[in-house]
Design a protein around this motif. Sequence first.
Motif, PDB file in Angstrom:
ATOM      1  N   GLU A   1       2.966  38.305  -4.600  1.00  0.00           N
ATOM      2  CA  GLU A   1       1.826  39.195  -4.436  1.00  0.00           C
ATOM      3  C   GLU A   1       2.269  40.599  -4.051  1.00  0.00           C
ATOM      4  N   ARG A   2       1.551  41.593  -4.531  1.00  0.00           N
ATOM      5  CA  ARG A   2       1.768  42.966  -4.081  1.00  0.00           C
ATOM      6  C   ARG A   2       0.412  43.639  -3.972  1.00  0.00           C
ATOM      7  N   LEU A   3       0.348  44.640  -3.116  1.00  0.00           N
ATOM      8  CA  LEU A   3      -0.885  45.387  -2.918  1.00  0.00           C
ATOM      9  C   LEU A   3      -0.838  46.663  -3.742  1.00  0.00           C
ATOM     10  N   VAL A   4      -1.905  46.926  -4.469  1.00  0.00           N
ATOM     11  CA  VAL A   4      -2.001  48.118  -5.305  1.00  0.00           C
ATOM     12  C   VAL A   4      -3.192  48.937  -4.826  1.00  0.00           C
ATOM     13  N   PRO A   5      -2.973  50.192  -4.453  1.00  0.00           N
ATOM     14  CA  PRO A   5      -4.099  51.034  -4.000  1.00  0.00           C
ATOM     15  C   PRO A   5      -5.158  51.155  -5.086  1.00  0.00           C
ATOM     16  N   ILE A   6      -6.414  51.182  -4.652  1.00  0.00           N
ATOM     17  CA  ILE A   6      -7.531  51.353  -5.588  1.00  0.00           C
ATOM     18  C   ILE A   6      -8.475  52.401  -4.994  1.00  0.00           C
ATOM     19  N   SER A   7      -8.811  53.378  -5.790  1.00  0.00           N
ATOM     20  CA  SER A   7      -9.635  54.481  -5.299  1.00  0.00           C
ATOM     21  C   SER A   7     -11.080  54.046  -5.103  1.00  0.00           C
TER      22      SER A   7
ATOM     23  N   ALA B   1       1.098  57.222 -18.080  1.00  0.00           N
ATOM     24  CA  ALA B   1       0.437  58.471 -17.702  1.00  0.00           C
ATOM     25  C   ALA B   1       0.155  58.483 -16.198  1.00  0.00           C
ATOM     26  N   PHE B   2      -0.256  57.351 -15.662  1.00  0.00           N
ATOM     27  CA  PHE B   2      -0.486  57.216 -14.218  1.00  0.00           C
ATOM     28  C   PHE B   2       0.768  57.623 -13.445  1.00  0.00           C
ATOM     29  N   ALA B   3       1.936  57.076 -13.848  1.00  0.00           N
ATOM     30  CA  ALA B   3       3.183  57.372 -13.152  1.00  0.00           C
ATOM     31  C   ALA B   3       3.613  58.815 -13.366  1.00  0.00           C
ATOM     32  N   THR B   4       3.525  59.280 -14.601  1.00  0.00           N
ATOM     33  CA  THR B   4       3.955  60.639 -14.925  1.00  0.00           C
ATOM     34  C   THR B   4       3.134  61.676 -14.176  1.00  0.00           C
TER      35      THR B   4
ATOM     36  N   ALA C   1       4.573  63.072  -6.157  1.00  0.00           N
ATOM     37  CA  ALA C   1       4.996  61.764  -5.655  1.00  0.00           C
ATOM     38  C   ALA C   1       6.499  61.587  -5.856  1.00  0.00           C
ATOM     39  N   ASP C   2       7.143  60.868  -4.940  1.00  0.00           N
ATOM     40  CA  ASP C   2       8.576  60.631  -5.106  1.00  0.00           C
ATOM     41  C   ASP C   2       8.805  59.291  -5.804  1.00  0.00           C
ATOM     42  N   LEU C   3      10.029  59.089  -6.279  1.00  0.00           N
ATOM     43  CA  LEU C   3      10.334  57.891  -7.054  1.00  0.00           C
ATOM     44  C   LEU C   3      10.190  56.612  -6.240  1.00  0.00           C
ATOM     45  N   ARG C   4      10.486  56.659  -4.957  1.00  0.00           N
ATOM     46  CA  ARG C   4      10.354  55.458  -4.135  1.00  0.00           C
ATOM     47  C   ARG C   4       8.892  55.024  -4.028  1.00  0.00           C
ATOM     48  N   ALA C   5       8.004  56.014  -3.891  1.00  0.00           N
ATOM     49  CA  ALA C   5       6.573  55.694  -3.841  1.00  0.00           C
ATOM     50  C   ALA C   5       6.130  55.095  -5.172  1.00  0.00           C
TER      51      ALA C   5
ATOM     52  N   GLN D   1       7.985  53.535  -7.305  1.00  0.00           N
ATOM     53  CA  GLN D   1       8.577  52.206  -7.428  1.00  0.00           C
ATOM     54  C   GLN D   1       7.663  51.147  -6.809  1.00  0.00           C
ATOM     55  N   THR D   2       7.129  51.469  -5.635  1.00  0.00           N
ATOM     56  CA  THR D   2       6.215  50.546  -4.957  1.00  0.00           C
ATOM     57  C   THR D   2       4.917  50.376  -5.736  1.00  0.00           C
ATOM     58  N   LEU D   3       4.348  51.496  -6.177  1.00  0.00           N
ATOM     59  CA  LEU D   3       3.069  51.447  -6.884  1.00  0.00           C
ATOM     60  C   LEU D   3       3.175  50.679  -8.197  1.00  0.00           C
ATOM     61  N   LEU D   4       4.305  50.831  -8.887  1.00  0.00           N
ATOM     62  CA  LEU D   4       4.472  50.190 -10.187  1.00  0.00           C
ATOM     63  C   LEU D   4       4.980  48.761 -10.081  1.00  0.00           C
ATOM     64  N   GLY D   5       5.423  48.349  -8.902  1.00  0.00           N
ATOM     65  CA  GLY D   5       5.906  46.985  -8.729  1.00  0.00           C
ATOM     66  C   GLY D   5       7.279  46.762  -9.311  1.00  0.00           C
ATOM     67  N   HIS D   6       8.135  47.807  -9.318  1.00  0.00           N
ATOM     68  CA  HIS D   6       9.491  47.676  -9.832  1.00  0.00           C
ATOM     69  C   HIS D   6      10.431  47.195  -8.729  1.00  0.00           C
ATOM     70  N   SER D   7      11.266  46.215  -9.038  1.00  0.00           N
ATOM     71  CA  SER D   7      12.238  45.737  -8.059  1.00  0.00           C
ATOM     72  C   SER D   7      13.411  46.688  -7.925  1.00  0.00           C
ATOM     73  N   ASP D   8      13.732  47.388  -9.015  1.00  0.00           N
ATOM     74  CA  ASP D   8      14.902  48.265  -9.056  1.00  0.00           C
ATOM     75  C   ASP D   8      14.457  49.706  -9.300  1.00  0.00           C
ATOM     76  N   ILE D   9      14.941  50.647  -8.494  1.00  0.00           N
ATOM     77  CA  ILE D   9      14.567  52.053  -8.637  1.00  0.00           C
ATOM     78  C   ILE D   9      14.996  52.610  -9.988  1.00  0.00           C
ATOM     79  N   SER D  10      16.072  52.051 -10.585  1.00  0.00           N
ATOM     80  CA  SER D  10      16.525  52.552 -11.885  1.00  0.00           C
ATOM     81  C   SER D  10      15.476  52.324 -12.955  1.00  0.00           C
TER      82      SER D  10
END
Length: 298
Positions: free
Chosen positions: A177-183, A243-246, A253-257, A259-268
């Motif tokens: 499970e992961r939490l995703v912000p929702i406006s 488009a959301f990420a871009t 926004a920074d890449l670490r943020a 990474q969390t929002l997109l649910g990526h395990s690896d920053i690369s």
Amino acid sequence: MSDDANLIERFLEMLVAEAGASQHTLAAYRTDLEQASAITGGRLSCADRELVSKLPSHWRKLQNSTVARKSSSLRRYFRFLVEEGFRADDPSDALPRPGSARSLPKTLSHGEIESLFRHVAEGLEREPGKAAISRLSAIMELLYGSGLRASELVTLSRSSIAGDEPFLIIKGKGNKERLVPISQQARSAVRRWMEFVDPMEKWLFPSRTGHISRIRLFQIIKEHAARAGINPAKISPHVLRHAFATHLLEGGADLRALQTLLGHSDISTTQIYTHIDSARLVELVNNRHPLSQLDLAR
């Protein structure tokens, strides 16, 4: 059905829905992937870099054009697995890289996004009691507003929306499970859509046989794009996610943020998935770099 067979079928389904792939193209992809799966003992989808690096040795007698096609097929397949959350890393850098470098994923401009949402707003104003436009509004808000994957959106349950909590509960690969912000706007759109959904229904976006399919989701998005005056070939659920990420990256926004929002395990993965317009980089250096504030002509 094995994991490889199941995931290859899902990949081919995506090619039909998102890219409108022909039967000839699908057959080529299927052959390349099934042969690679056989070589890896049915472990293609979870193959590490070392195992993937052994594939080219089986292509030595093939023409360069065929090797290039097989490499391209596998690269796209592994990219699909990462983007859909079926694996955390992309081992395809172990494959031959003939031809030009991989192009950046497609995205949408701010103006195109505004056109898409303006068309939704006009539909809601014109037909507020129509289920189709309420569903479209909820889908668009979740894809672009929260950056959900197509597979995550279609499998959302009603219980994913926890009252007025400012997040969604998303279940990814391995039921993690992961939490995703929702406006607030997205929550309003979802609540409006839920008025049309049976309270006993399990899925947020149900169909006659369960939840809506990925193919149907692609169709809904492309039909909406056409009505909003945007070329349907330019848009898909993944393009909205990109488009959301871009646009978040452009907004600071920074890449670490991300990474969390997109649910990526690896920053690369996040670094590959996002990009900044080169013109903005030039403007950033010209306007923000300390030397840009100095008058060196004096």
